[in-house]
Design an enzyme around this catalytic site. Structure first.
Site, PDB file in Angstrom:
ATOM      1  CB  CYS A  77     -50.440  -8.241 -22.645  1.00 50.17           C
ATOM      2  SG  CYS A  77     -51.642  -7.109 -23.399  1.00 50.17           S
ATOM      3  CG  HIS A 106     -50.626 -11.352 -26.273  1.00 52.32           C
ATOM      4  ND1 HIS A 106     -51.143 -11.888 -25.116  1.00 52.32           N
ATOM      5  CD2 HIS A 106     -51.158 -10.102 -26.396  1.00 52.32           C
ATOM      6  CE1 HIS A 106     -51.953 -11.018 -24.555  1.00 52.32           C
ATOM      7  NE2 HIS A 106     -51.981  -9.918 -25.305  1.00 52.32           N
ATOM      8  CD  GLU A 108     -49.827 -15.185 -25.157  1.00 50.24           C
ATOM      9  OE1 GLU A 108     -50.897 -14.537 -25.151  1.00 50.24           O
ATOM     10  OE2 GLU A 108     -48.695 -14.639 -24.992  1.00 50.24           O
TER      11      GLU A 108
END
Length: 273
Positions: free
Chosen positions: A136, A241, A243
């Site tokens: 990002c 993202h 994660e």
């Protein structure tokens, strides 16, 4: 049996590959008692930032993670010297004056300290030839550091019907197309996927050292890597993202490939001492 000529040379190469593979595998097992460190440009106590370390730790609980946010840039660079990988994480906007848009600072939410911190970390990482995973904001500042530019505000500056951000800011989803000549395709074996999205900025002009490898339907760059990889360390930059979707195959493969290169870097540094 005696081997000569080309057969002998091929055999030597074969056994060399076997030896290196076995050595790295052995090192990875010993790594359970070793101190392989991965640096995060910001992985503080909020849930969003803690997610980066949780994601990496879920792939390998033996890896030690260190947050560099809050350190002076020079101190952070010194800590990075002890690490075997760098994750540039998400966050606020990169100051637009770094890519020639100083008049647009009023349209951005900035953390000038973080800009200087991450510029210092990227510079050190390039010198070290350390594996880099940029996510990002991390994808954006890495591009800016290497000479690229950003779209300051997608809703105002880019004509698109793709939702790159929602009012909630967390669960927007859109499809991406992945180049079949890319590292991302090699590790995921996918030429398309759906990714989460939460950003109002994006890469405009990609730095000349990189090549775009994934795109949203509106043409916005969603991932990039080195244009010429020979002699270069692992580098993967993604706009989404991973994660935040640790259960997805794409997220797992990105994390695993990054960690594989981290272990190789740590092994190579160990045998060079």
């Amino acid at each position: 049996m005696k081997y000569i000529g080309k057969d002998s040379a091929v055999l030597k190469i074969f056994f060399a590959i076997i030896f290196v593979h076995a050595a790295i595998s052995s090192f990875s097992q010993k790594g359970k008692q070793s101190n392989i460190l991965i640096a995060f440009s910001k992985a503080t106590t909020s849930e969003n930032y803690k997610a980066y370390m949780k994601w990496i730790s879920s792939a390998d609980s033996t890896i030690k993670c260190v947050n560099l946010y809050g350190k002076k840039p020079l101190e952070a660079a010194e800590i990075l010297e002890k690490c075997s990988g760098l994750v540039l994480t998400g966050g606020p906007d990169v100051n637009p004056e770094y890519y020639g848009k100083i008049s647009d600072t009023s349209r951005c939410e900035m953390d000038k300290y973080r800009d200087s911190l991450e510029f210092s970390l990227i510079q050190k990482a390039m010198q070290m030839q350390i594996p880099i995973l940029a996510i990002c904001r991390g994808e954006q500042i890495l591009n800016v550091y290497m000479g690229g530019s950003l779209i300051v505000d997608i809703p105002d500056d880019f004509d698109t019907s793709v939702k790159h951000r929602t009012d909630g800011g967390y669960n927007a989803i859109h499809p991406i197309k992945i180049s079949e000549k890319s590292l991302l395709f090699a590790i995921s074996e996918k030429n398309s996927d759906s990714v989460n999205t939460n950003h109002h900025q994006a890469v405009r002009q990609l730095a000349t050292c990189f090549v775009a490898t994934a795109f949203a339907d509106d043409g916005i760059i969603e991932a990039y890597e080195w244009k010429f990889k020979i002699g270069k360390p692992f580098l993967l930059a993604v706009q989404w993202h991973p994660e935040r979707k640790p259960e997805s195959l794409m997220s797992k493969e990105i994390g695993n490939e990054f960690l594989r290169n981290v272990r190789i870097f740590a092994f190579q540094r160990t045998i060079s001492k």
